[in-house]
Design a protein around this motif. Structure first.
Motif, short mmCIF file in Angstrom:
data_model
loop_
_atom_site.label_atom_id
_atom_site.label_comp_id
_atom_site.label_asym_id
_atom_site.label_seq_id
_atom_site.Cartn_x
_atom_site.Cartn_y
_atom_site.Cartn_z
N HIS A 187 0.84 -1.19 0.00
CA HIS A 187 0.00 0.00 0.00
C HIS A 187 0.88 1.25 0.00
N ASP B 175 1.34 5.21 0.31
CA ASP B 175 0.67 6.15 1.20
C ASP B 175 1.05 7.58 0.83
N CYS C 296 -4.31 5.76 1.02
CA CYS C 296 -3.64 4.72 0.23
C CYS C 296 -4.65 4.05 -0.69
N LEU D 32 -6.17 0.81 -2.01
CA LEU D 32 -6.30 -0.43 -1.27
C LEU D 32 -5.89 -1.68 -2.06
N ASP E 25 -3.01 2.86 -10.40
CA ASP E 25 -2.77 3.15 -8.99
C ASP E 25 -2.62 4.66 -8.76
#
Length: 546
Positions: free
Chosen positions: A300, A302, A389, A391, A422
């Motif tokens: 993940h 962040d 973040c 997931l 992403d």
């Protein structure tokens, strides 16, 4: 030295597994842990995480670094991982999160029979001592204490109210299988009278209470595994270093790796097990070709939004903060309450960036301090940060070797944002996070927005900020994934494919990253593995036991 089961790594999985297997007085268990006992004041006091997390002095922390990440402007990422009994559960934010039921049902769809939500739920419940008591989703008789936060800050409550202004539902329990909504995290924290307010790491829950009492359990700390011992295709033990001494322990039944998503594939590769291109360039002889070892790394990523605040009822740097810290430390020693008991990340949200999505695709951690660069970059004054973040990342990375020296760190390449989807999710999540904080309930806590964020930012500007500052939120998985295809490292019983008497039991076996924090799922995996291993105790003993 020999034992029936030799476990490498005393973290969340290893501590759980060693305690469960040694419940049977007819078997012997030897646990090797590279770090120390995991019971210092920095571990027991939840706020002590801020001392361990940055990695200065590597207190209970491997403090790994990644290779330069092209999609993060060539920056090296930081990867703190626990190095003590309890592993990362000794240095984390204590958040008790299972993920969504669909995460586990997806594992079953991939061929991992017995890992769907309904099958793993009993193991979550068996592990748990939830202070709310038992119900269909929770247990109250397990070793792992799960508590409501005893002293959440008012600004955290305001964050929840701010999210509700955007019609985000408040959720009292994120662990029933559906976690969409906003609320407060439950935490792995003792709720009994004796240790109230202390961190309940996996070691404190499972291992510390029994390790001095069970004659069939040997726990060796400061013991660094260097190689799996093999006879043909059978694992027969582990070579390790303890201080300056090179030692070995023989396994009559099984060797079980519990080192996590970085150390478990590294030990396999050091032992000649994996993809030849990861092993042979370092002069290591191949023992068993298994191309999936070290592949499929998921984590993940962040991104932090932060505000300075005039409110001083939180963690800050200054004269008032020092006085508050002393006052709260004295209170914590007295009754386990106050800010020393905080997980820092008090507020939770699992949200959809688009209404059409079936599952939440971002997670928020609302933190009652300005946590910048893993608390390695400090800012005077007071404030709060909100971490977002993606997931279920699509990017996939790789863990390999830097050298044949088993004392070297592994080569970690998460390949963050290598899949554009992403980044798009992170941008949408950051926008939504900022919209929540700008709601009226947070007005009294907002003073000055940090890092140059402002109204009216374009996607390109958000992208630049994310590439400049994003880093891990500490959930690497997948590098010894279970499955039934050729790239799977272990089968659904967590046995290494093509070898005998060797298993992997830790977060590395997850085929895909669950939609949440990974500590509770890792403990669940170990609970389930204990039953699998006990069911296989009819396997003949190794010849060395004769």
């Amino acid at each position: 030295m020999q034992a029936d089961y030799v476990i490498v790594g005393g973290g969340s999985a290893g501590a759980t597994l060693a305690a469960r297997l040694s419940e049977d007085p007819n078997v012997t268990v030897c646990l090797l842990e590279a770090g120390g006992s995991g019971n210092s004041i920095f571990v027991r006091a939840p706020a002590g995480a801020v001392v361990m997390l940055p990695g200065w002095g590597k207190i209970n922390n491997w403090a790994f670094k990644t290779v330069p990440q092209p999609e993060l402007k060539g920056r090296k990422g930081y990867q703190p991982r626990g190095r003590a009994l309890g592993g990362s559960s000794a240095i984390n934010a204590m958040l008790y999160v299972r993920g969504h039921r669909a995460d586990y049902d997806h594992w079953a769809d991939l061929g991992c029979d017995g890992w769907d939500w309904d099958s793993v739920l009993p193991y979550f419940r068996r592990a748990e001592s939830n202070e709310r008591g038992t119900d269909a989703a929770h247990g109250a008789d397990g070793p792992l204490h799960v508590s409501d936060q005893n002293s959440p800050r008012p600004m955290t409550r305001a964050f929840v109210e701010a999210a509700k202004r955007l019609q985000i539902r408040e959720r009292d329990d994120f662990n029933t299988g559906d976690n969409e909504g906003v609320g407060l995290y439950q935490v792995t924290q003792f709720h009994d009278e004796k240790r109230h307010g202390e961190r309940c790491s996996a070691a404190a829950a499972y291992l510390h209470p029994v390790m001095e009492e069970r004659a069939n359990l040997t726990v060796l700390t400061h013991a660094r595994a260097t190689r799996i011992l093999m006879e043909g295709k059978r694992a027969t033990g582990v070579a390790f270093r303890q201080g300056r001494k090179a030692r070995q322990v023989q396994a009559r039944r099984e060797v079980i790796l519990c080192g996590g998503a970085f150390n478990s594939p590294q030990l396999l590769q050091l032992s000649g097990i994996g993809h030849p291109e990861d092993i042979q360039p370092h002069g290591i002889a191949m023992q068993h070709e298994l191309p999936g070892v070290g592949r499929n790394l998921q984590d993940h990523l962040d991104f932090i939004l932060a505000w300075k605040s005039k409110d001083t009822d939180n963690f800050g740097i200054g004269a008032t903060g020092t006085v508050n810290l002393i006052r709260h430390a004295l209170r914590w020693r007295r009754d386990g309450m106050g800010m020393i008991a905080t997980p820092f990340a008090e507020g939770a949200a699992f949200l959809k960036t688009r209404p059409a999505l079936e599952l939440p695709d971002i997670q928020l951690h609302f933190v009652i301090s300005i946590v910048d660069d893993h608390a390695r970059r400090l800012h005077p004054g007071y404030g709060f940060s909100v971490h977002v973040c993606a997931l279920r990342p699509h990017s996939r990375g790789h863990v390999g070797l830097n050298s044949a020296n088993p004392l070297d760190a592994p080569r970690i390449d998460p390949r963050y944002l290598s899949d554009r989807r992403d980044l798009d999710t992170m941008i949408a999540g950051a926008r939504l996070t900022r919209e929540i904080v700008m709601q009226e309930p947070m007005a009294r806590y907002r003073h000055k927005e940090m890092f140059g964020l402002r109204d009216g930012m374009t996607d390109a500007e958000w992208e630049d900020h994310i590439r400049s500052r994003a880093d891990t939120i500490y959930h690497p998985v997948g590098t010894c994934r279970m499955g039934v295809d050729d790239m799977a490292v272990v089968d659904p019983q967590l046995r290494v494919r093509g070898l005998e008497a060797l298993r992997v039991v830790d977060a590395s076996v997850m085929p895909t990253l669950i939609g949440g924090n990974t500590n509770a799922p890792t403990i669940m995996i170990a609970e389930k593995a204990a039953d699998m291993i006990r069911a296989d105790q009819t396997v003949p003993l190794a010849a060395s036991s004769a």
